[in-house]
Enzyme design. Structure first.
Site, mmCIF file in Angstrom:
data_model
loop_
_atom_site.group_PDB
_atom_site.id
_atom_site.type_symbol
_atom_site.label_atom_id
_atom_site.label_comp_id
_atom_site.label_asym_id
_atom_site.label_seq_id
_atom_site.Cartn_x
_atom_site.Cartn_y
_atom_site.Cartn_z
ATOM 1 N N GLY A 91 35.922 -15.144 -17.830
ATOM 2 C CA GLY A 91 34.625 -14.956 -18.482
ATOM 3 C C GLY A 91 34.796 -14.561 -19.938
ATOM 4 O O GLY A 91 34.046 -15.006 -20.818
ATOM 5 N N ASP A 312 34.880 -2.239 -14.742
ATOM 6 C CA ASP A 312 35.860 -2.979 -13.929
ATOM 7 C C ASP A 312 36.550 -2.085 -12.898
ATOM 8 O O ASP A 312 37.239 -2.579 -11.998
ATOM 9 C CB ASP A 312 36.928 -3.629 -14.820
ATOM 10 C CG ASP A 312 36.347 -4.766 -15.654
ATOM 11 O OD1 ASP A 312 35.264 -5.276 -15.307
ATOM 12 O OD2 ASP A 312 36.972 -5.139 -16.664
ATOM 13 N N ARG A 343 30.165 -7.907 -6.782
ATOM 14 C CA ARG A 343 31.026 -6.793 -6.347
ATOM 15 C C ARG A 343 30.261 -5.753 -5.533
ATOM 16 O O ARG A 343 30.886 -4.975 -4.811
ATOM 17 C CB ARG A 343 31.744 -6.169 -7.553
ATOM 18 C CG ARG A 343 32.826 -7.093 -8.086
ATOM 19 C CD ARG A 343 33.606 -6.503 -9.253
ATOM 20 N NE ARG A 343 34.692 -7.422 -9.608
ATOM 21 C CZ ARG A 343 35.320 -7.426 -10.772
ATOM 22 N NH1 ARG A 343 34.976 -6.550 -11.719
ATOM 23 N NH2 ARG A 343 36.290 -8.286 -11.008
ATOM 24 N N ARG A 385 40.079 -7.938 -8.512
ATOM 25 C CA ARG A 385 39.879 -6.480 -8.485
ATOM 26 C C ARG A 385 39.500 -5.987 -7.079
ATOM 27 O O ARG A 385 39.790 -4.850 -6.712
ATOM 28 C CB ARG A 385 38.847 -6.051 -9.524
ATOM 29 C CG ARG A 385 39.267 -6.425 -10.939
ATOM 30 C CD ARG A 385 38.776 -5.499 -12.002
ATOM 31 N NE ARG A 385 39.113 -6.023 -13.323
ATOM 32 C CZ ARG A 385 40.292 -5.886 -13.933
ATOM 33 N NH1 ARG A 385 41.267 -5.219 -13.355
ATOM 34 N NH2 ARG A 385 40.500 -6.410 -15.128
HETATM 35 C C1 S3P Z 1 35.547 -7.618 -21.032
HETATM 36 C C2 S3P Z 1 34.323 -7.038 -20.914
HETATM 37 C C3 S3P Z 1 33.711 -6.691 -19.630
HETATM 38 C C4 S3P Z 1 34.733 -6.662 -18.504
HETATM 39 C C5 S3P Z 1 35.654 -7.832 -18.533
HETATM 40 C C6 S3P Z 1 36.396 -7.904 -19.867
HETATM 41 C C7 S3P Z 1 36.047 -7.963 -22.381
HETATM 42 O O1 S3P Z 1 32.728 -7.656 -19.313
HETATM 43 O O2 S3P Z 1 34.071 -6.602 -17.257
HETATM 44 O O3 S3P Z 1 36.609 -7.734 -17.496
HETATM 45 O O4 S3P Z 1 37.249 -8.214 -22.545
HETATM 46 O O5 S3P Z 1 35.236 -7.961 -23.320
HETATM 47 P P1 S3P Z 1 31.231 -7.509 -19.882
HETATM 48 O O6 S3P Z 1 31.358 -7.409 -21.338
HETATM 49 O O7 S3P Z 1 30.507 -8.748 -19.499
HETATM 50 O O8 S3P Z 1 30.691 -6.281 -19.219
#
Ligand code: S3P
Length: 426
Positions: A91, A312, A343, A385
């Site tokens: 993501g 996380d 989750r 996770r």
């Molecule tokens: C991340 C931000 C978080 C986190 C993801 C990594 C990042 O997501 O959950 O594992 O590297 O910016 P969100 O920004 O969507 O909360």
């Protein structure tokens, strides 16, 4: 993977490099002039996806284990990708890269695996469109694949409805290509690695309260990045050492950035024995060694501004709560539903299989802790996770636990089971 109840964890461990910081070292290195050398880079599948995306856009990235060298070509040096950009399961890669792609003088399409194609992307499409970007969801479902036509971008002040570093970073990265300053204000502060690292590479970034502002068209220069150990990976060993009686574990060189350290605050509030040693602020990110000793835990409430600082870690915190005396309430965490799995649903399903008393809510969970848990077959729904959280639960539960699709941990921690074994457990 089959894991039994086990005796004390003892020893020292350096967990792998931080996932968020590893991604950013490649991305910002690519947009810088000259060489960026990242040490202790995370070789998890997500960060390798980021490397391959930038290779597709003409950036030479040399990877030798955890040492990575990025030959940056400056803010305007990316070339049209050879095909559809594939972010795999990551993501962070899709969302941050969308911000970069929106300001390029070429068109591109970015997608990923079946899980990524279900995750919400409107959260980045909305602000990027406000900046003048042309970005469309190919299947018109608000998810990847995203088709991005490079366009001139305008600076905006975006009031983000979610505390998300991925959204914030996406907008700030697009802001590098905009015609005026770009600001993002969040409902609560999310991890600030982009701000720290972009500033370290030469960008002009101001942070005030929950607002971050970037000036356009900086000259970024490649840097040396020592990636600290990932507190999100350390979280499993913190939890395991707290839960298994007689344990004492030293976790070396863990990142303790205050926008990421909520788990430390929560476990202390639960009665956990955590000592910080050798604190250092060398480089852009604070680090320390963490000494963890087993402790008897009690319930707590986890809510509000704390949530983005441990988002996380909530799956493994839910495991701790199941073993802690009393009722733990997790709220304001609806974001859990749109991670690599839902989750809230997946933690509830699997904790129940182990005999825990847990209720899902719209924005979290209510966990009535202190019941003895028993081994079970765990379905992590391919979420790294969740698999690691239940490996921890298994060490403190009676009998034998079987984790299906256990190799999904490779997304963020390829050596997880080996490291657990190194502390005398598997
Ligand atoms: C991340 C931000 C978080 C986190 C993801 C990594 C990042 O997501 O959950 O594992 O590297 O910016 P969100 O920004 O969507 O909360």
């Amino acid at each position: 993977m089959v894991i039994q109840k086990h005796g004390p964890l003892r020893g020292e461990l350096a967990v792998p490099g931080d996932k968020s910081i590893s991604h950013r070292s490649v991305m910002f290195g690519a947009l810088s002039e000259g060489i960026t050398e990242a040490e202790n880079f995370l070789t998890g599948a997500d960060c390798l996806s980021t490397i391959s995306c930038f290779r597709q856009m003409g950036i030479l990235v040399e990877q030798n284990g955890t040492s990575v060298v990025v030959h940056g070509k400056g803010l305007h040096g990316l070339t049209r990708p050879s095909g559809i950009i594939d972010a795999g399961n990551s993501g962070t890669t899709v969302r941050l890269l969308s911000g970069i792609l929106a300001g390029q003088p070429f068109d591109s399409t970015i997608t990923g695996d079946t899980s990524i194609q279900k995750r919400p992307m409107k959260r980045v499409m909305t602000p990027l469109s406000q900046m003048g970007a042309s970005i469309a969801s190919v299947h018109e479902n608000g998810c990847a694949p995203l088709q991005i036509k490079g366009s001139p971008l305008h600076g905006i002040h975006y009031l983000s409805p979610v505390a998300s570093a991925q959204v914030k970073s996406c907008v700030l990265l697009a802001g590098l290509y905009a015609d005026a300053p770009t600001s993002v204000t969040e409902p609560a502060i999310s991890r600030n690695h982009s701000e720290l690292m972009l500033r370290y590479f030469g960008a002009d970034i101001q942070c005030e309260g929950t607002t971050s502002t970037v000036l356009p068209d900086p000259r970024l220069t490649g840097q040396k990045v020592n990636v600290p150990g990932d507190i999100s990976s350390a979280a499993y060993f913190i939890a395991a050492a707290l839960l298994v009686p007689g344990s004492e574990v030293l976790l070396k060189n863990v990142g303790i950035n205050p926008t990421r350290d909520g788990m430390l605050r929560v476990v202390r509030a639960m009665g956990g024995d955590v000592t910080l040693i050798n604190e250092s602020t060398g480089g852009a990110e604070p680090c320390a060694d963490l000494l963890i000793r087993s402790s008897s835990l009690h319930a707590t409430t986890i809510e509000g501004e704390l949530i983005p600082t441990l988002i996380d870690e909530l799956p493994v915190i839910a495991v701790l709560a199941a073993f802690a005396e009393g009722t733990t309430v997790i709220k304001d965490a609806a974001e859990l539903k749109v991670k690599e799995s839902d989750r809230i649903a997946v933690m509830t399903e699997n904790l129940k299989r182990m005999g825990a008393d847990v209720e899902p809510t719209d924005d979290g969970m209510i966990i009535h802790g202190g019941r003895p848990l028993h081994g079970a077959t765990i379905n992590p729904h391919l979420d790294h996770r969740i698999a690691m959280s239940f490996a921890v639960a298994a060490l403190a539960a009676d009998g034998e636990t079987k984790i299906q699709d256990a190799d999904c941990v490779k997304i963020s921690y390829p050596g997880f089971y080996t490291d657990l074994e190194g502390l005398g457990t598997v």
